[in-house]
Design an enzyme around this catalytic site. Structure first.
Site, PDB file in Angstrom:
ATOM      1  N   ASP A   1       0.830  -1.207   0.000  1.00 18.76           N
ATOM      2  CA  ASP A   1       0.000   0.000   0.000  1.00 18.76           C
ATOM      3  C   ASP A   1       0.864   1.257   0.000  1.00 18.76           C
ATOM      4  OD1 ASP A   1       0.994  -0.391   2.567  1.00 18.76           O
ATOM      5  OD2 ASP A   1      -0.962  -0.757   3.474  1.00 18.76           O
TER       6      ASP A   1
ATOM      7  N   ASN B   1      -7.130  -2.829  14.482  1.00 21.05           N
ATOM      8  CA  ASN B   1      -8.513  -3.135  14.102  1.00 21.05           C
ATOM      9  C   ASN B   1      -8.602  -4.335  13.157  1.00 21.05           C
ATOM     10  OD1 ASN B   1      -7.552  -2.107  11.727  1.00 21.05           O
ATOM     11  ND2 ASN B   1      -8.991  -0.387  11.591  1.00 21.05           N
TER      12      ASN B   1
ATOM     13  N   HIS C   1      -6.892  -4.704  10.338  1.00 20.84           N
ATOM     14  CA  HIS C   1      -6.645  -4.448   8.918  1.00 20.84           C
ATOM     15  C   HIS C   1      -5.356  -5.106   8.450  1.00 20.84           C
ATOM     16  CE1 HIS C   1      -4.405  -0.314   9.567  1.00 20.84           C
ATOM     17  NE2 HIS C   1      -3.554  -1.301   9.584  1.00 20.84           N
TER      18      HIS C   1
ATOM     19  N   GLU D   1      -9.646  -2.071   5.560  1.00 19.00           N
ATOM     20  CA  GLU D   1     -10.218  -1.755   6.869  1.00 19.00           C
ATOM     21  C   GLU D   1     -11.452  -2.621   7.137  1.00 19.00           C
ATOM     22  OE1 GLU D   1      -8.392  -0.036   8.603  1.00 19.00           O
ATOM     23  OE2 GLU D   1      -7.654   1.796   7.676  1.00 19.00           O
TER      24      GLU D   1
END
Ligand code: F6R
Length: 245
Positions: free
Chosen positions: A71, A140, A142, A147
């Site tokens: 990313d 979280n 990810h 997400e």
């Protein structure tokens, strides 16, 4: 635990980084002309240090490999100290014999980030797919910038960052307002196409999400939980991250 997941619990961060580098180096040595997937963040820094050491001391050869990063922020100047491109050069690429023409990172200033994402996906495919993909995991759940609630069949794409991710990544910027609101990320589907996954995590703050991801329900609410369905996952973590497994 699923048969396809091997978990290696290391004594501490240093041992974890050493072990992960060993596994990755073995894969590079066995597949010297294939493509490999890289992650940024705090977690793999120690592993990259060990890869540099293996290159300098044991001639680990990167000359034939292609690299694809998971990313990149968008928009952001590529030479900004927070860009993932800069991170990769600082931590690994500048210190090993990678052919710079074989380094692929989404373009943080692409005029059309949707098109950039599409072309990135095609490049991975043209280069034969990814042999081993390194992953960290967000608090979280990810992976990459996929997400919670993103569909599992998502390809590489332009996507907004979750509020929690912006807050967590603010430590690298002057303030939360300076964190780019979007990124280009490989999708869950793109990640799942890698032939092997090497997931790293360390520290007690990753213990809960690791338990949810590896032992909990497979759900888009915990993006990393999809890895339970991947055919070959090696998880290398330190003792603190392993406390709830
Ligand atoms: C980085 C990436 C992220 C990180 C994750 C964990 O390229 O894709 O998913 O792996 O946010 O970050 P750290 O390692 O800083 O805890």
């Amino acid at each position: 635990m699923h048969k396809n997941i091997t978990i290696i619990v290391a004594e501490d961060y240093e041992t974890m980084s050493h072990k992960a580098a060993e596994i990755f180096a073995e894969s590079i040595t066995a597949n010297p002309n294939k493509s490999f997937g890289f992650a940024t963040g705090a977690t793999p820094v120690g592993m990259y240090k060990n890869l540099v050491k293996l290159h300098k001391q044991e001639n680990l050869d990167f000359s034939g490999v292609s690299t694809f990063n998971l990313d990149e922020y968008h928009p952001l100047a590529p030479d900004s100290p927070q860009s993932y491109r800069q991170f990769m050069y600082d931590n690994l690429f500048s210190h090993v014999n990678i052919n710079k023409n074989n380094i692929f990172i989404p373009d943080s200033k692409a005029a059309d980030p949707h098109m950039e994402a599409k072309e990135y996906e095609a490049k991975i495919e043209n280069k034969g797919g990814i042999e081993m993909q390194i992953l960290g995991i967000g608090l979280n759940g990810h992976i990459g910038f996929n997400e919670p609630n993103e569909t599992f069949d998502a390809n590489t794409r332009y996507t907004p960052l979750a509020k929690a991710t912006i807050e967590s990544n603010a430590r690298h910027f002057a303030s939360a307002e300076d964190v780019p609101t979007n990124a280009i990320t490989m999708g869950i589907r793109s990640i799942m196409l890698a032939r092997h996954i090497l997931l790293l995590a360390n520290g007690v703050n990753k213990a809960t999400i690791l338990r949810d991801a590896l032992l909990g329900a497979i759900t888009p609410l915990v993006p990393a939980s999809i890895l339970q369905l991947h055919q070959s996952v090696t998880v290398v973590i330190d003792k603190e991250a392993a406390t709830l497994l």
